[in-house]
Write an enzyme that holds these catalytic residues in place. Structure first.
Site, PDB file in Angstrom:
ATOM      1  N   ASP A  58       0.820  -1.205   0.000  1.00 51.07           N
ATOM      2  CA  ASP A  58       0.000   0.000   0.000  1.00 51.07           C
ATOM      3  C   ASP A  58       0.858   1.261   0.000  1.00 51.07           C
ATOM      4  OD1 ASP A  58      -2.620   1.404   0.452  1.00 51.07           O
ATOM      5  OD2 ASP A  58      -1.599   1.997   2.301  1.00 51.07           O
TER       6      ASP A  58
ATOM      7  N   GLU B 163       0.907  -0.438  -5.064  1.00 50.74           N
ATOM      8  CA  GLU B 163      -0.072   0.614  -5.297  1.00 50.74           C
ATOM      9  C   GLU B 163       0.720   1.913  -5.362  1.00 50.74           C
ATOM     10  OE1 GLU B 163      -3.505   3.384  -3.476  1.00 50.74           O
ATOM     11  OE2 GLU B 163      -1.932   2.515  -2.273  1.00 50.74           O
TER      12      GLU B 163
END
EC number: 2.4.1.18
Length: 649
Positions: free
Chosen positions: A315, A366
């Site tokens: 993330d 991401e």
């Protein structure tokens, strides 16, 4: 104690564990720090270890001592690790550490290395070591090790575990429930992988798991570690991979967890401006500190090793590699630019060591910028991820589909621009949770027009995603076109499926998913040039896009035609690579999918009519706001029609 510990961890000594920890190369810290049985004898108690280098004193307090100061821990000054054996401690008791911080303040802290926590909102750690688990996924893991995932289908169903479905009493599902229902559903729908939003312990459900306190524990509200292992085991036996979001850049600011653990910057940066993550109300890990590296890398290995995960999505990579990503003040690095040198080096190290131990794993970033090579080999200068989310494609495509078709002819570049850079990274095309919350509207609700046209365009959007080069990801409920936004504390709107249009949309998504898996041209050439051939990306007046996806063999290819207007295009001509007959194999406007067509287009026979650089062309009908896919039925592959493109076998 040393003999027992050495027996538990092979022949590695405690001193070696400590040394490797301080050097940033202890990747199995979960076998050392935290709570562990002193010996195999259940009555011998447990040893507790915690890193708090600048604490003045640490006590372990719990059910075994009435939460008092009767068990002061002993500091190893060289490593900064406090430890104590507690003979009275027993499995499933609660405990915390009372830390006398550097400034003299005494505060109860939870164990950062705990593998089980008390159910929230309580925050105590649980005296528990995971027992050996009987896995039955050897065939799956063996296949994954032999497989080149770049040249195989990857179609990910993104799931927020507790809100996929709820019970009649309003309580959300746990992994025991998900094993019974989610796995057969995903298998039936035709996805290849499930990707979970973070499963680790976190105190605030509204964070969706992206502000963690326990990096080595399944969130207590989601079920037990063994229930999650059962889930993964069952997935693998049903040929479904399991990925989990991992958050190594920032952590929860809660005072009873990692934040300023010993009263000084322990896990966070020394510089308060770098430590503070203003945008997310969190704290940033000091990614250059060796002990933090050991902690985070051990967390990654814990989930991969103990739970047999097939990979991770990392993330917020941008926050880890750019100093100016967040709000607030920032300072340039020693070279005067914005790159976070420690973050960049840490992520390269992470990818290197994980891929060495688990070369079959999928490691996905991401990341939304275009200034750094994210995927690819470290030797080539990349950070080393296998894949990167293509946020640019997602933003452009959703903007286009929200647009009134009248204006689309002047904005066709929004859907064609990605053809210019599709090989720049190994991309995943994401239609993720981030796009269906906070007033952004659901994917269905984003589509232009009335309800019928919204469904038609959603089918076309998904077809474009599945035909476009790159791996795929769709967030739960998108498969049937849920109209309401996702709510983290509420099950999905399964009642929608009582509506015929939603049920047909779900059926279409399933057909499309299985189509993707079965059609080799959509994945077997990976990122090679030959897999994509654009027929016409400049038809602004009709606002129709056409392209070809090629497989390894000359005869293995698919022709894709997408109509982005509410006008049916009859006798629509496109160029074809070979003389012969072409048959329609998918039409998004069929009645079974929620459209109005009851039969497919008749086969198209090529004519010697030039179209752009093609010597042969065909005509067909393309439904309004729809897409069709054609396949060669009887063609002459000895001579190619195109004057400019030679597809090599």
């Amino acid at each position: 104690m040393a003999v027992n510990t050495e027996e538990r961890h092979g022949q590695e000594s405690l001193e070696n564990h400590k040394h490797m920890f301080n050097q940033g190369v202890n990747y199995e810290l979960y076998n050392f720090l935290g709570v562990h049985k002193i010996s195999r004898d259940d009555e011998s108690g447990y040893v507790f270890r915690v890193w708090a280098p600048h604490a003045k004193q640490v006590w372990v307090c719990g059910d075994f001592n009435n939460w008092d100061k009767s068990h002061p821990m002993i500091l190893d000054e060289k490593s900064g690790i406090w430890s104590i054996e507690v003979k009275e401690s027993r499995e499933n008791q609660y405990y915390k550490y009372l830390v006398k911080q550097a400034n003299g303040r005494e505060i109860m802290k939870t164990d950062p290395m705990a593998q089980v926590y008390e159910k929230r909102p309580e925050t105590a750690a649980v005296v528990k070591e995971l027992e050996p688990f009987k896995w039955n996924d050897g065939l799956w893991r063996g296949r994954q090790k032999r497989m080149n995932h770049f040249n195989n289908p990857i179609n990910i169903y993104e799931v927020h575990a507790p809100s996929w479905k709820e019970h009649e009493d309003g309580s959300l599902y746990t992994f025991k429930d998900l094993t019974a229902e989610l796995i057969p559903y995903v298998k039936k729908m035709g996805y290849t992988h499930i990707e979970f939003m973070p499963l680790m312990e976190h105190p605030l459900p509204a964070s969706w798991g992206y502000q963690l306190t326990g990096y080595f524990a399944l969130c207590s509200s989601y079920g037990t570690p063994d229930e999650f292992k059962d889930f993964v085991n069952e997935c693998h036996q049903n040929n479904i991979g399991v990925l989990v979001d991992w958050v190594p850049g920032h952590f929860s600011i809660n005072d009873d967890a990692l934040a300023y653990y010993d009263g000084t910057p322990t896990y966070e940066y020394e510089d308060p401006d770098r430590a503070k993550n203003i945008g997310w109300g969190a704290l940033n890990f000091d990614l250059g500190k060796p002990e933090v590296q050991s902690f985070l890398l051990s967390s990654a290995f814990y989930w991969l090793n103990e739970f047999h995960l097939d990979g991770m999505r990392v993330d917020a990579v941008s926050n880890m590699i750019y100093l100016d990503y967040d709000e607030g003040p920032w300072k340039p690095n020693k070279y005067g630019d914005t790159r976070n040198l420690e973050g960049y080096a840490f992520l390269q190290k992470f990818n290197k060591v994980v891929k060495f131990a688990h070369p079959e794993s999928l490691i996905i970033a991401e990341e939304s910028s275009s200034g750094t090579q994210i995927s690819g080999t470290i030797e080539s200068g990349a950070i080393g991820f296998d894949y990167k989310w293509n946020m640019g494609w997602m933003n452009d495509v959703l903007e286009f589909f929200e647009m009134d078709p009248y204006f689309r002819k002047d904005n066709l570049n929004l859907v064609t621009f990605s053809f210019m850079y599709w090989q720049a990274e190994n991309f995943v095309l994401p239609l993720s949770h981030d796009e269906v919350v906070h007033g952004k509207k659901s994917l269905m609700h984003k589509m232009w027009g009335d309800r019928y046209r919204q469904f038609a365009q959603l089918r076309t959007l998904y077809t474009f995603m599945m035909m476009h080069p790159g791996k795929k990801l769709l967030f739960m409920s998108g498969e049937w076109g849920q109209f309401l936004e996702w709510k983290f504390d509420h099950g999905l709107e399964w009642v929608d499926l009582q509506d015929e249009m939603n049920a047909k949309m779900q059926h279409f998504t399933s057909v499309l998913n299985h189509f993707y898996k079965e059609e080799r041209p959509l994945w077997e050439l990976g990122q090679q040039d030959a897999t994509l051939e654009v027929i016409d990306a400049d038809n602004h007046n009709d606002t129709v896009l056409s392209f070809i996806r090629h497989g390894k063999r000359k005869k293995d290819f698919l022709i894709v035609i997408l109509n982005f207007t509410p006008v049916e295009r009859r006798n629509f001509r496109i160029g074809v690579p070979y003389e012969g007959t072409y048959t329609e194999i998918l039409n998004t406007e069929m009645k079974e999918f929620g459209g109005t067509w009851v039969e497919h287009n008749a086969d198209s026979v090529s004519e010697e009519v030039n179209f752009k650089d093609y010597e042969h062309s065909i005509t067909t009908t393309v439904p309004a706001l729809g897409a069709i896919i054609l396949k060669p039925k009887d063609i002459k592959v000895t001579r190619r029609s195109s004057k400019k493109h030679s597809h090599k076998k």
